[in-house]
Scaffold this motif. Structure first.
Motif, PDB file in Angstrom:
ATOM      1  N   GLU A  53       0.808  -1.225   0.000  1.00 24.04           N
ATOM      2  CA  GLU A  53       0.000   0.000   0.000  1.00 24.04           C
ATOM      3  C   GLU A  53       0.840   1.273   0.000  1.00 24.04           C
ATOM      4  N   TYR A  54       1.922   1.287   0.789  1.00 24.10           N
ATOM      5  CA  TYR A  54       2.701   2.512   0.948  1.00 24.10           C
ATOM      6  C   TYR A  54       4.148   2.408   0.450  1.00 24.10           C
ATOM      7  N   GLY A  55       4.627   1.193   0.257  1.00 20.00           N
ATOM      8  CA  GLY A  55       6.018   1.012  -0.151  1.00 20.00           C
ATOM      9  C   GLY A  55       6.904   0.609   1.020  1.00 20.00           C
ATOM     10  N   LEU A  56       8.056   0.035   0.707  1.00 17.25           N
ATOM     11  CA  LEU A  56       8.965  -0.458   1.745  1.00 17.25           C
ATOM     12  C   LEU A  56       9.476   0.661   2.634  1.00 17.25           C
ATOM     13  N   PHE A  57       9.693   1.843   2.071  1.00 22.41           N
ATOM     14  CA  PHE A  57      10.290   2.936   2.837  1.00 22.41           C
ATOM     15  C   PHE A  57       9.250   3.934   3.339  1.00 22.41           C
ATOM     16  N   TYR A  58       8.088   3.440   3.657  1.00 19.09           N
ATOM     17  CA  TYR A  58       7.016   4.264   4.227  1.00 19.09           C
ATOM     18  C   TYR A  58       7.478   4.867   5.557  1.00 19.09           C
ATOM     19  N   LYS A  59       7.401   6.183   5.655  1.00 19.89           N
ATOM     20  CA  LYS A  59       7.783   6.953   6.846  1.00 19.89           C
ATOM     21  C   LYS A  59       9.248   6.733   7.234  1.00 19.89           C
ATOM     22  N   PHE A  60      10.055   6.402   6.254  1.00 25.99           N
ATOM     23  CA  PHE A  60      11.488   6.209   6.502  1.00 25.99           C
ATOM     24  C   PHE A  60      12.145   7.578   6.621  1.00 25.99           C
ATOM     25  N   THR A  61      12.624   7.909   7.804  1.00 19.54           N
ATOM     26  CA  THR A  61      13.138   9.248   8.098  1.00 19.54           C
ATOM     27  C   THR A  61      14.638   9.355   7.819  1.00 19.54           C
ATOM     28  N   MET A  62      15.126  10.595   7.868  1.00 17.67           N
ATOM     29  CA  MET A  62      16.563  10.819   7.743  1.00 17.67           C
ATOM     30  C   MET A  62      17.311  10.167   8.893  1.00 17.67           C
ATOM     31  N   GLY A  63      16.703  10.190  10.080  1.00 14.16           N
ATOM     32  CA  GLY A  63      17.311   9.541  11.227  1.00 14.16           C
ATOM     33  C   GLY A  63      17.473   8.043  11.003  1.00 14.16           C
ATOM     34  N   ALA A  64      16.467   7.429  10.397  1.00  7.95           N
ATOM     35  CA  ALA A  64      16.549   5.999  10.097  1.00  7.95           C
ATOM     36  C   ALA A  64      17.692   5.730   9.121  1.00  7.95           C
ATOM     37  N   ALA A  65      17.853   6.614   8.141  1.00  8.68           N
ATOM     38  CA  ALA A  65      18.944   6.461   7.173  1.00  8.68           C
ATOM     39  C   ALA A  65      20.303   6.577   7.861  1.00  8.68           C
ATOM     40  N   VAL A  66      20.401   7.460   8.872  1.00  8.56           N
ATOM     41  CA  VAL A  66      21.657   7.609   9.616  1.00  8.56           C
ATOM     42  C   VAL A  66      21.980   6.326  10.376  1.00  8.56           C
ATOM     43  N   THR A  67      20.965   5.724  11.017  1.00  3.54           N
ATOM     44  CA  THR A  67      21.221   4.470  11.747  1.00  3.54           C
ATOM     45  C   THR A  67      21.656   3.365  10.793  1.00  3.54           C
ATOM     46  N   VAL A  68      21.087   3.347   9.600  1.00  5.90           N
ATOM     47  CA  VAL A  68      21.466   2.341   8.604  1.00  5.90           C
ATOM     48  C   VAL A  68      22.926   2.529   8.197  1.00  5.90           C
ATOM     49  N   SER A  69      23.304   3.764   7.892  1.00 10.60           N
ATOM     50  CA  SER A  69      24.685   4.050   7.474  1.00 10.60           C
ATOM     51  C   SER A  69      25.675   3.744   8.586  1.00 10.60           C
ATOM     52  N   GLN A  70      25.332   4.164   9.806  1.00  7.93           N
ATOM     53  CA  GLN A  70      26.227   3.933  10.933  1.00  7.93           C
ATOM     54  C   GLN A  70      26.408   2.441  11.192  1.00  7.93           C
ATOM     55  N   SER A  71      25.314   1.703  11.127  1.00  8.22           N
ATOM     56  CA  SER A  71      25.373   0.265  11.375  1.00  8.22           C
ATOM     57  C   SER A  71      26.187  -0.454  10.306  1.00  8.22           C
ATOM     58  N   ALA A  72      25.956  -0.096   9.046  1.00  7.96           N
ATOM     59  CA  ALA A  72      26.624  -0.777   7.943  1.00  7.96           C
ATOM     60  C   ALA A  72      28.105  -0.423   7.863  1.00  7.96           C
ATOM     61  N   ILE A  73      28.408   0.870   7.779  1.00  6.83           N
ATOM     62  CA  ILE A  73      29.801   1.300   7.612  1.00  6.83           C
ATOM     63  C   ILE A  73      30.608   1.018   8.867  1.00  6.83           C
ATOM     64  N   GLY A  74      30.021   1.349  10.022  1.00  7.61           N
ATOM     65  CA  GLY A  74      30.715   1.085  11.278  1.00  7.61           C
ATOM     66  C   GLY A  74      30.980  -0.393  11.475  1.00  7.61           C
ATOM     67  N   GLY A  75      30.000  -1.231  11.126  1.00  3.57           N
ATOM     68  CA  GLY A  75      30.178  -2.669  11.257  1.00  3.57           C
ATOM     69  C   GLY A  75      31.288  -3.204  10.387  1.00  3.57           C
ATOM     70  N   LEU A  76      31.379  -2.696   9.154  1.00  5.79           N
ATOM     71  CA  LEU A  76      32.439  -3.141   8.250  1.00  5.79           C
ATOM     72  C   LEU A  76      33.815  -2.712   8.751  1.00  5.79           C
ATOM     73  N   ILE A  77      33.911  -1.502   9.260  1.00  3.85           N
ATOM     74  CA  ILE A  77      35.195  -1.016   9.776  1.00  3.85           C
ATOM     75  C   ILE A  77      35.644  -1.873  10.949  1.00  3.85           C
ATOM     76  N   VAL A  78      34.725  -2.126  11.873  1.00  2.84           N
ATOM     77  CA  VAL A  78      35.064  -2.932  13.036  1.00  2.84           C
ATOM     78  C   VAL A  78      35.448  -4.347  12.624  1.00  2.84           C
ATOM     79  N   ALA A  79      34.716  -4.932  11.666  1.00  2.35           N
ATOM     80  CA  ALA A  79      35.044  -6.274  11.186  1.00  2.35           C
ATOM     81  C   ALA A  79      36.470  -6.315  10.630  1.00  2.35           C
TER      82      ALA A  79
END
Length: 396
Positions: A299-325
């Motif tokens: 009905e609304y799409g996968l990124f319904y109400k996906f905020t800039m804050g949510a995008a920041v958590t995604v980037s931090q989790s992904a990039i930070g996780g790779l660096i730590v790995a």
């Protein structure tokens, strides 16, 4: 899979197979990181995870740099996610997890193509040669997805200070699973540390009275609704701990030692494993999203109400996780224990400064007990580190 799939049940000589080391390095999930080691003293199986290529027991600059990086990454993850989730935004958690895994996979593929200058078909070859383990990774990938989803839930209902302490209960669940499934025997010092950890966690999560906690949803105390919210956050955090313990023991029991020799000869590195793990995470989380969020997505799409804050958590989790790995090979169990303890303290202090979290003396007593328990649990050979640090200071 930690941040991140590791667990600490035995620490001494840290013997294990190279295949297991490389697998465990490939998903950095601090706070979901502890490692299970065998009691086998065969020097041929010695782990290659060291603080640096120097004399045994020597604390190096790169070791301390890694310690700080691990602590800051874990602390930043908690603080950023709490900042985003304290007002309980309505975006789909499955969208955030899928985005994080797509980001990891894309960056890893880019590293293989552009930095290592390997052809795209080499990834296909890797999957084909390691097909059995690729399928076996469905279970830990699912556990990792559950942990990541529950982090969003937990930090929507708990302040980051309480979360950072409570999630350390993963050590207890890992030890329980290892004792039951792997027949591991804990050392007396580790049993004592687990008892201390349980005590400290209980103290930190006692009701702190009116006005405790921080602004937004969480442990702000006082009302029945607040306690209900806190209970939901505690249950989510305990789910993370149980899932982390199970994934660690599953990896040790089922996946360890199954890698083919062609995968251990240096042709394939950490980036390939990240692609492998991210692929299985995307498949399992994609299936969950279709089943659980199908109506909202259609009905609304996968990124319904996906905020800039949510995008920041995604980037931090992904990039930070790779660096730590990428830097985990420089951190042994002692440094990881210190990093975890330091991140708990940093998270508590920053939570007070940024969110105005009100923490009483009972909380700080609990934190001290938890920090000591974590260091004690991981700290076999601390004497050598203390001696080497003293010697380094004298030389300096």
């Amino acid at each position: 899979m930690v941040e991140s799939i590791e667990s600490d049940v035995e620490h001494g000589s840290q013997p294990c197979s190279e295949g297991k080391d490389r697998l465990l390095e490939s998903k950095a999930l601090l706070p979901l990181e502890v490692s299970i080691d065998d009691d086998n003293n065969d020097p041929k199986n010695e782990s290659k995870v060291t603080t640096a290529p120097s004399a045994p027991g020597t604390v190096t600059k790169i070791g301390f740099a890694v310690l700080i990086l691990l602590a800051v990454q874990n602390c930043a993850k908690n603080i950023i996610m709490r900042y985003v989730m304290k007002d309980s935004p309505a975006f789909l958690k499955s969208a955030a997890v899928l985005s994080s895994e797509f980001t990891k996979m894309s960056l890893s593929v880019g590293y293989i193509l552009l930095i290592q200058r390997r052809p795209l078909c080499s990834i296909v070859t890797y999957f084909r040669e390691d097909a059995t383990n690729t399928l076996l990774l469905i279970i830990p990938a699912s556990a990792y997805n559950l942990q990541t989803s529950m982090e969003y839930v937990a930090l929507a209902h708990l302040d980051s200070a309480s979360f950072s302490v409570l999630v350390q209960s993963k050590l207890v669940f890992t030890a329980v699973f290892a004792a039951i499934v792997l027949r591991k025997r804990l050392k007396y010092v580790q049993i004592i540390s687990l008892l201390l950890l349980t005590t400290g966690v209980m103290l930190c999560n006692l009701p702190r009275g009116d006005g405790a906690g921080d602004a937004g949803g969480g442990t702000d105390g006082g009302s029945g609704a607040s306690y209900g919210s806190a209970a939901k956050g505690i249950m989510a955090t305990l789910t993370i701990a149980v899932s982390s313990g199970f994934a660690s023991v599953y990896t040790e029991k089922v996946i360890k030692g199954r890698r083919r020799p062609i995968l251990e000869n240096g042709d394939y590195g950490l980036a390939y494993m990240q692609v492998q793990l991210a692929t299985m995470s995307i498949l399992t989380m994609g299936g969950y999203a279709i089943v659980n969020d199908y109506s909202t997505i259609t009905e609304y799409g996968l990124f319904y109400k996906f905020t800039m804050g949510a995008a920041v958590t995604v980037s931090q989790s992904a990039i930070g996780g790779l660096i730590v790995a990428g830097v985990l090979k420089y951190a042994d169990s002692i440094l990881k224990g210190y990093a975890t303890a330091l991140s708990v303290v940093l998270t508590g202090v920053l939570s007070m400064i940024i969110f105005g979290t009100k923490l009483d003396i009972i909380y700080f007593i609990g934190v001290i007990i938890v920090v000591l328990a974590v260091i004690l649990y991981n700290g076999q050979g601390l004497g050598k580190y203390a001696c080497s640090l003293d010697a380094a200071n004298k030389i300096g």
